[in-house]
Write a protein that holds these residues in place. Sequence first.
Motif, mmCIF file in Angstrom:
data_model
loop_
_atom_site.group_PDB
_atom_site.id
_atom_site.type_symbol
_atom_site.label_atom_id
_atom_site.label_comp_id
_atom_site.label_asym_id
_atom_site.label_seq_id
_atom_site.Cartn_x
_atom_site.Cartn_y
_atom_site.Cartn_z
ATOM 1 N N LYS A 116 15.829 6.018 -16.183
ATOM 2 C CA LYS A 116 14.809 5.850 -17.214
ATOM 3 C C LYS A 116 14.435 4.374 -17.367
ATOM 4 C CE LYS A 116 12.505 8.354 -20.252
ATOM 5 N NZ LYS A 116 11.692 9.517 -19.836
ATOM 6 N N GLU A 117 15.434 3.489 -17.225
ATOM 7 C CA GLU A 117 15.140 2.044 -17.252
ATOM 8 C C GLU A 117 14.167 1.674 -16.138
ATOM 9 O OE1 GLU A 117 18.518 -0.828 -18.850
ATOM 10 O OE2 GLU A 117 19.101 0.196 -17.014
ATOM 11 N N TYR A 118 14.412 2.189 -14.942
ATOM 12 C CA TYR A 118 13.549 1.876 -13.799
ATOM 13 C C TYR A 118 12.157 2.449 -14.014
ATOM 14 C CZ TYR A 118 17.531 0.138 -11.094
ATOM 15 O OH TYR A 118 18.601 -0.595 -10.649
ATOM 16 N N TYR A 119 12.074 3.677 -14.530
ATOM 17 C CA TYR A 119 10.769 4.277 -14.750
ATOM 18 C C TYR A 119 9.979 3.495 -15.807
ATOM 19 C CZ TYR A 119 7.064 7.456 -16.050
ATOM 20 O OH TYR A 119 5.830 7.991 -16.327
ATOM 21 N N ASN A 120 10.637 3.122 -16.887
ATOM 22 C CA ASN A 120 9.950 2.370 -17.944
ATOM 23 C C ASN A 120 9.496 1.000 -17.454
ATOM 24 O OD1 ASN A 120 10.265 4.442 -19.794
ATOM 25 N ND2 ASN A 120 12.172 3.622 -20.636
ATOM 26 N N ARG A 121 10.222 0.461 -16.472
ATOM 27 C CA ARG A 121 9.891 -0.865 -15.955
ATOM 28 C C ARG A 121 8.727 -0.813 -14.971
ATOM 29 N NH1 ARG A 121 13.315 -5.419 -16.059
ATOM 30 N NH2 ARG A 121 12.796 -7.080 -14.560
ATOM 31 N N TYR A 122 8.698 0.208 -14.108
ATOM 32 C CA TYR A 122 7.719 0.234 -13.013
ATOM 33 C C TYR A 122 6.660 1.334 -13.141
ATOM 34 C CZ TYR A 122 11.370 -2.715 -11.069
ATOM 35 O OH TYR A 122 12.315 -3.701 -10.893
ATOM 36 N N LYS A 123 6.917 2.324 -13.984
ATOM 37 C CA LYS A 123 5.950 3.410 -14.222
ATOM 38 C C LYS A 123 5.498 4.082 -12.930
ATOM 39 C CE LYS A 123 5.595 3.370 -18.756
ATOM 40 N NZ LYS A 123 6.706 2.494 -19.087
ATOM 41 N N PRO B 162 0.814 -1.216 0.000
ATOM 42 C CA PRO B 162 0.000 0.000 0.000
ATOM 43 C C PRO B 162 0.849 1.268 0.000
ATOM 44 C CG PRO B 162 0.079 -0.934 2.188
ATOM 45 C CD PRO B 162 0.793 -1.901 1.286
ATOM 46 N N GLY B 163 0.175 2.393 0.054
ATOM 47 C CA GLY B 163 0.869 3.680 0.091
ATOM 48 C C GLY B 163 1.171 4.202 -1.300
ATOM 49 N N TYR B 164 1.499 5.473 -1.376
ATOM 50 C CA TYR B 164 1.954 6.065 -2.630
ATOM 51 C C TYR B 164 3.417 5.663 -2.825
ATOM 52 C CZ TYR B 164 -2.212 8.987 -2.143
ATOM 53 O OH TYR B 164 -3.505 9.440 -1.997
ATOM 54 N N GLN B 165 3.689 4.901 -3.860
ATOM 55 C CA GLN B 165 5.017 4.329 -4.054
ATOM 56 C C GLN B 165 5.860 5.194 -4.991
ATOM 57 O OE1 GLN B 165 6.377 1.416 -2.746
ATOM 58 N NE2 GLN B 165 4.574 1.108 -1.454
ATOM 59 N N VAL B 166 7.083 5.488 -4.544
ATOM 60 C CA VAL B 166 8.047 6.269 -5.316
ATOM 61 C C VAL B 166 9.308 5.418 -5.506
ATOM 62 C CG1 VAL B 166 9.458 8.367 -5.383
ATOM 63 C CG2 VAL B 166 7.171 8.411 -4.334
ATOM 64 N N THR B 167 9.804 5.348 -6.734
ATOM 65 C CA THR B 167 11.045 4.620 -6.994
ATOM 66 C C THR B 167 12.216 5.580 -6.857
ATOM 67 O OG1 THR B 167 9.896 3.180 -8.564
ATOM 68 C CG2 THR B 167 12.286 3.167 -8.635
ATOM 69 N N GLY B 168 12.909 5.494 -5.737
ATOM 70 C CA GLY B 168 14.087 6.323 -5.519
ATOM 71 C C GLY B 168 15.335 5.609 -5.999
#
Length: 446
Positions: A326-333, A289-295
């Motif tokens: 960008k790889e991480y963002y494209n993978r997890y959005k 849960p929670g608002y998830q951010v990929t740091g």
Amino acid sequence: MAAESFLKYVDKKYGHEAYDGDQYGGAGGKDGSGLPQNNPGNFMFATGIECSYPTIDKGKTRRDLLKECHHYDRWEEDLGLVKEMGLKVLRYGLPYYAIHIAENKFDWTFADKVMNEMKRLEITPILDLMHFGVPDWIGNFQNAELPIHFANYAAAVAKRYPWVKYYTPVNEIYVTAKMSAKEGVWNEQLKSDRAFVTALKNVTAASILATHQIAAHRPDCVIVQSESAEYIHEAYLQKSPEIVIANKIRFLALDLLYANHPDADIYMYLMDNGMTRKEYEWFMAGEPPGYQVTGNDYYGRNEKIRLKNGETMIAPDVWGWYLITKEYYNRYKKPVMHTETNVFNKEEAPSWLWKQWLNILRMREDGTPVLGFTWYSLIDQVDWDIGLSKKVGTINECGLFNMNRKPNPVAGAYKMLLEEFGQITIVPYGEMLEITDRPASLKVEV
């Protein structure tokens, strides 16, 4: 004959001096400059207090960087430096190993003092609950009971400090498991794929269960996952299976965390090294849960080049934070944040700071939501040039301030950055999402 201009009638009604363009047609213009404020839509500029606490020497020696960097003695001064910089956000790790002294027993003596002062100063913590170590009574990351014990701790923290909204349940899950169970440097000091998978699943499960407990007390919690953004470049034609796997395994912690099915070869790697089908299905059942951010934590030393002869060299900025993230963002959005960076040479630090910031601006231009940036850390560190593997005492000059709490050159550079960009919003026009009685201000797109 020229047509009449509408401005003739505008000037007649409103007066030329009182009306310029769209002054009355929308928000007052603002360029986003000025030191950060507490507006919820604004970009988060942060620093951090280095707080690693793994054990070495087969568990006999505890590396506590809060102690070695003198934070226990100078915590009030350190929080004052955060305020002096004009920063509103601080990545902060409470010493889990020292607080959770036994099952369902906690010592909040230090934590209460520092958290109360942080609240008084209106510093927003991104609260880090586990940073490379566990209490002695839990042992290490091979302990299958770790997720339950850690979830209890997370619940206790969230209940005690209900005003905290931002959390990093476990700092760098992948690095935690790799350094402890695959490279044999910290904690259990094992060197096997099976031990690595065991540590990885235990720590990831701990993060998931902890997030559930946090959300039970703070349903609107923001979870800033902090993971090392790494890559090994192969400078030869025939790719080696070993490096191909290594470059995929770096995603494993987030794949398990976010219920993202890894590639078939990584799935087989997990099955070959002790993960059961039932465990895998548990991870893949859904996101926490929670608002998830990929740091993403990016240091120049995170990128390496592997040569045909087996030699490996450090290669900063082959891709850089932008391309790797960008790889991480494209993978997890998911929204991203630059959660750690520094260099060990204090004279080179200002240049590195600006390079990282330009990476962030490029990411924003692409339309990728970037929530924040962190120079890590506030104070110089100790022995990170050798990964805390031995207690040598070498000071790494990577902080905004040195051990005497005097500013390093990067402090001036960061202050300049803050004064120029400190009030930009996370996304263009982000201020329109705020419900406030303050006068509206429309910021330029940066």
